[in-house]
Write a protein that holds these residues in place. Structure first.
Motif, PDB file in Angstrom:
ATOM      1  N   PRO A 101       0.809  -1.220   0.000  1.00  0.00           N
ATOM      2  CA  PRO A 101       0.000   0.000   0.000  1.00  0.00           C
ATOM      3  C   PRO A 101       0.844   1.272   0.000  1.00  0.00           C
ATOM      4  CG  PRO A 101      -0.986  -1.612   1.454  1.00  0.00           C
ATOM      5  CD  PRO A 101       0.351  -2.171   1.027  1.00  0.00           C
ATOM      6  N   ALA A 102       1.995   1.257   0.651  1.00  0.00           N
ATOM      7  CA  ALA A 102       2.863   2.446   0.668  1.00  0.00           C
ATOM      8  C   ALA A 102       3.375   2.759  -0.731  1.00  0.00           C
ATOM      9  CB  ALA A 102       4.030   2.237   1.638  1.00  0.00           C
ATOM     10  N   LEU A 103       3.767   1.755  -1.492  1.00  0.00           N
ATOM     11  CA  LEU A 103       4.231   1.985  -2.863  1.00  0.00           C
ATOM     12  C   LEU A 103       3.085   2.502  -3.727  1.00  0.00           C
ATOM     13  CD1 LEU A 103       6.447   1.873  -5.016  1.00  0.00           C
ATOM     14  CD2 LEU A 103       5.821  -0.532  -5.399  1.00  0.00           C
ATOM     15  N   ILE A 104       1.916   1.934  -3.565  1.00  0.00           N
ATOM     16  CA  ILE A 104       0.755   2.388  -4.330  1.00  0.00           C
ATOM     17  C   ILE A 104       0.434   3.840  -3.967  1.00  0.00           C
ATOM     18  CG2 ILE A 104      -1.726   2.043  -4.708  1.00  0.00           C
ATOM     19  CD1 ILE A 104      -1.084  -1.026  -4.277  1.00  0.00           C
ATOM     20  N   LEU A 132      11.686   4.093  -1.866  1.00  0.00           N
ATOM     21  CA  LEU A 132      10.798   4.046  -0.701  1.00  0.00           C
ATOM     22  C   LEU A 132      11.456   3.292   0.455  1.00  0.00           C
ATOM     23  CD1 LEU A 132       8.040   4.790   0.483  1.00  0.00           C
ATOM     24  CD2 LEU A 132       7.132   2.701  -0.558  1.00  0.00           C
ATOM     25  N   THR A 133      12.179   2.241   0.139  1.00  0.00           N
ATOM     26  CA  THR A 133      12.913   1.501   1.173  1.00  0.00           C
ATOM     27  C   THR A 133      13.958   2.412   1.822  1.00  0.00           C
ATOM     28  OG1 THR A 133      12.582  -0.571  -0.015  1.00  0.00           O
ATOM     29  CG2 THR A 133      14.367  -0.518   1.587  1.00  0.00           C
ATOM     30  N   TYR A 134      14.661   3.181   1.014  1.00  0.00           N
ATOM     31  CA  TYR A 134      15.636   4.135   1.552  1.00  0.00           C
ATOM     32  C   TYR A 134      14.943   5.232   2.368  1.00  0.00           C
ATOM     33  CZ  TYR A 134      19.787   2.330  -0.775  1.00  0.00           C
ATOM     34  OH  TYR A 134      20.844   1.545  -1.172  1.00  0.00           O
ATOM     35  N   ALA A 135      13.773   5.667   1.926  1.00  0.00           N
ATOM     36  CA  ALA A 135      13.049   6.712   2.658  1.00  0.00           C
ATOM     37  C   ALA A 135      12.650   6.229   4.051  1.00  0.00           C
ATOM     38  CB  ALA A 135      11.822   7.153   1.863  1.00  0.00           C
ATOM     39  N   ILE A 162      13.949  12.885  -3.902  1.00  0.00           N
ATOM     40  CA  ILE A 162      12.974  11.793  -3.808  1.00  0.00           C
ATOM     41  C   ILE A 162      12.729  11.417  -2.348  1.00  0.00           C
ATOM     42  CG2 ILE A 162      14.580   9.850  -4.118  1.00  0.00           C
ATOM     43  CD1 ILE A 162      10.952  10.188  -5.467  1.00  0.00           C
ATOM     44  N   LEU A 163      13.743  11.493  -1.510  1.00  0.00           N
ATOM     45  CA  LEU A 163      13.531  11.199  -0.091  1.00  0.00           C
ATOM     46  C   LEU A 163      12.566  12.200   0.536  1.00  0.00           C
ATOM     47  CD1 LEU A 163      17.141  10.198   0.996  1.00  0.00           C
ATOM     48  CD2 LEU A 163      15.146   8.683   0.793  1.00  0.00           C
ATOM     49  N   GLN A 164      12.721  13.464   0.190  1.00  0.00           N
ATOM     50  CA  GLN A 164      11.800  14.481   0.706  1.00  0.00           C
ATOM     51  C   GLN A 164      10.393  14.273   0.152  1.00  0.00           C
ATOM     52  OE1 GLN A 164      12.130  16.823   3.071  1.00  0.00           O
ATOM     53  NE2 GLN A 164      14.175  16.012   3.458  1.00  0.00           N
ATOM     54  N   ALA A 165      10.289  13.921  -1.122  1.00  0.00           N
ATOM     55  CA  ALA A 165       8.977  13.691  -1.733  1.00  0.00           C
ATOM     56  C   ALA A 165       8.269  12.490  -1.112  1.00  0.00           C
ATOM     57  CB  ALA A 165       9.127  13.491  -3.241  1.00  0.00           C
ATOM     58  N   LEU A 166       9.040  11.473  -0.723  1.00  0.00           N
ATOM     59  CA  LEU A 166       8.449  10.262  -0.141  1.00  0.00           C
ATOM     60  C   LEU A 166       8.204  10.375   1.362  1.00  0.00           C
ATOM     61  CD1 LEU A 166      10.419   7.536  -2.113  1.00  0.00           C
ATOM     62  CD2 LEU A 166       8.011   8.186  -2.389  1.00  0.00           C
ATOM     63  N   ARG A 167       8.704  11.410   1.978  1.00  0.00           N
ATOM     64  CA  ARG A 167       8.554  11.570   3.429  1.00  0.00           C
ATOM     65  C   ARG A 167       7.093  11.514   3.897  1.00  0.00           C
ATOM     66  NH1 ARG A 167      11.221  16.047   7.412  1.00  0.00           N
ATOM     67  NH2 ARG A 167      11.966  14.410   8.792  1.00  0.00           N
ATOM     68  N   PRO A 168       6.160  12.218   3.239  1.00  0.00           N
ATOM     69  CA  PRO A 168       4.765  12.113   3.685  1.00  0.00           C
ATOM     70  C   PRO A 168       4.206  10.689   3.583  1.00  0.00           C
ATOM     71  CG  PRO A 168       5.036  13.986   2.210  1.00  0.00           C
ATOM     72  CD  PRO A 168       6.322  13.212   2.180  1.00  0.00           C
ATOM     73  N   VAL A 169       4.610   9.963   2.550  1.00  0.00           N
ATOM     74  CA  VAL A 169       4.165   8.578   2.404  1.00  0.00           C
ATOM     75  C   VAL A 169       4.659   7.754   3.593  1.00  0.00           C
ATOM     76  CG1 VAL A 169       4.320   6.473   1.006  1.00  0.00           C
ATOM     77  CG2 VAL A 169       4.141   8.718  -0.116  1.00  0.00           C
ATOM     78  N   ILE A 176       6.453   5.670  12.138  1.00  0.00           N
ATOM     79  CA  ILE A 176       7.757   6.296  12.318  1.00  0.00           C
ATOM     80  C   ILE A 176       7.513   7.753  12.664  1.00  0.00           C
ATOM     81  CG2 ILE A 176       9.928   6.949  11.211  1.00  0.00           C
ATOM     82  CD1 ILE A 176       9.578   4.569   9.345  1.00  0.00           C
ATOM     83  N   ASP A 177       8.196   8.237  13.668  1.00  0.00           N
ATOM     84  CA  ASP A 177       8.114   9.642  14.044  1.00  0.00           C
ATOM     85  C   ASP A 177       8.576  10.489  12.860  1.00  0.00           C
ATOM     86  OD1 ASP A 177       8.111  12.097  15.281  1.00  0.00           O
ATOM     87  OD2 ASP A 177       9.823  11.678  16.571  1.00  0.00           O
ATOM     88  N   ALA A 178       7.821  11.506  12.526  1.00  0.00           N
ATOM     89  CA  ALA A 178       8.126  12.349  11.374  1.00  0.00           C
ATOM     90  C   ALA A 178       9.498  13.008  11.477  1.00  0.00           C
ATOM     91  CB  ALA A 178       7.057  13.421  11.207  1.00  0.00           C
ATOM     92  N   SER A 179      10.051  13.108  12.650  1.00  0.00           N
ATOM     93  CA  SER A 179      11.354  13.757  12.783  1.00  0.00           C
ATOM     94  C   SER A 179      12.493  12.751  12.765  1.00  0.00           C
ATOM     95  CB  SER A 179      11.410  14.552  14.089  1.00  0.00           C
ATOM     96  OG  SER A 179      11.298  13.673  15.196  1.00  0.00           O
ATOM     97  N   GLY A 180      12.203  11.492  12.509  1.00  0.00           N
ATOM     98  CA  GLY A 180      13.166  10.406  12.613  1.00  0.00           C
ATOM     99  C   GLY A 180      14.507  10.593  11.960  1.00  0.00           C
ATOM    100  N   GLY A 181      14.600  10.802  10.653  1.00  0.00           N
ATOM    101  CA  GLY A 181      15.897  10.745  10.018  1.00  0.00           C
ATOM    102  C   GLY A 181      16.335  11.993   9.302  1.00  0.00           C
TER     103      GLY A 181
END
Length: 195
Positions: A101-104, A132-135, A162-169, A176-181
């Motif tokens: 579902p996350a990829l979709i 997405l795995t890296y995100a 792409i990491l920033q774009a995938l952050r909301p997903v 995961i806490d939004a401030s995690g990484g």
């Protein structure tokens, strides 16, 4: 000589074809992701949340129900719909990846996020699955955009975008806490004591 198809093989083929539609049509993916995030919701709620016309919303919901990726939770009016869990592993020439579902959800954001759209154009859905795995790892504080860039042989800027774009997903789909990484939130005083 080919083996006769079994009922389980038919289920696998049907599931793959259903998911292929989601990966090919971002609006269908957005609607599926909405039902996945919200749980049981009505078509009207989805129309408002996703800014869809009534005709489009009902047409898409019917398609999702017909393919089996969304189910009606009860027949009383208004009907409520819920996404069926998807966890399908695909092997391609580029490697193996899992459709979740996350990829979709990420594919569904393609129409509204130019960075995701560009990344899919350049690296395909398999590449987006890897990103997405890296995100997820980035939000957990396990990797950085530079490590991703090195591993995937892309520019650090492309990795960061792409990491920033995938952050909301990631923050919506995973616990995961939004401030995690995010490296932006590291206190410089913390790194000075390590020197």
């Amino acid at each position: 000589m080919s083996q006769p198809a079994t009922p389980a093989d038919g289920d696998i083929v049907r599931d793959f074809l259903s998911v292929a539609d989601l990966l090919d049509e971002p609006q269908l993916a957005r609607l599926y992701a909405y039902f996945d995030r919200e749980g049981a919701a009505t078509v009207k709620e989805a129309m408002v949340a996703l800014n869809l016309s009534q005709g489009t919303a009902y047409s898409y919901v019917n398609r999702l129900v017909d393919t089996g990726v969304v189910e009606i939770t009860h027949d009383e009016q208004p009907r409520r719909y819920v996404a069926r869990e998807i966890d399908l592993t695909v092997t391609t020439a580029a490697g193996e990846y899992t459709i979740t579902p996350a990829l979709i959800d990420a594919v569904g954001r393609r129409e509204t996020d130019d960075d995701i759209d560009t990344y899919i154009d350049r690296h395909g859905v398999a590449g987006l699955a890897t990103a997405l795995t890296y995100a997820v790892s980035r939000e957990r504080g396990e990797t950085t955009h530079r490590l991703m860039a090195d591993d995937l042989d892309i520019s650090p800027l492309a990795a960061e975008l792409i990491l920033q774009a995938l952050r909301p997903v990631v923050t919506e789909q995973y616990a995961i806490d939004a401030s995690g990484g995010s490296l932006d939130e590291i206190d410089p005083a913390d790194t000075a004591s390590d020197a």
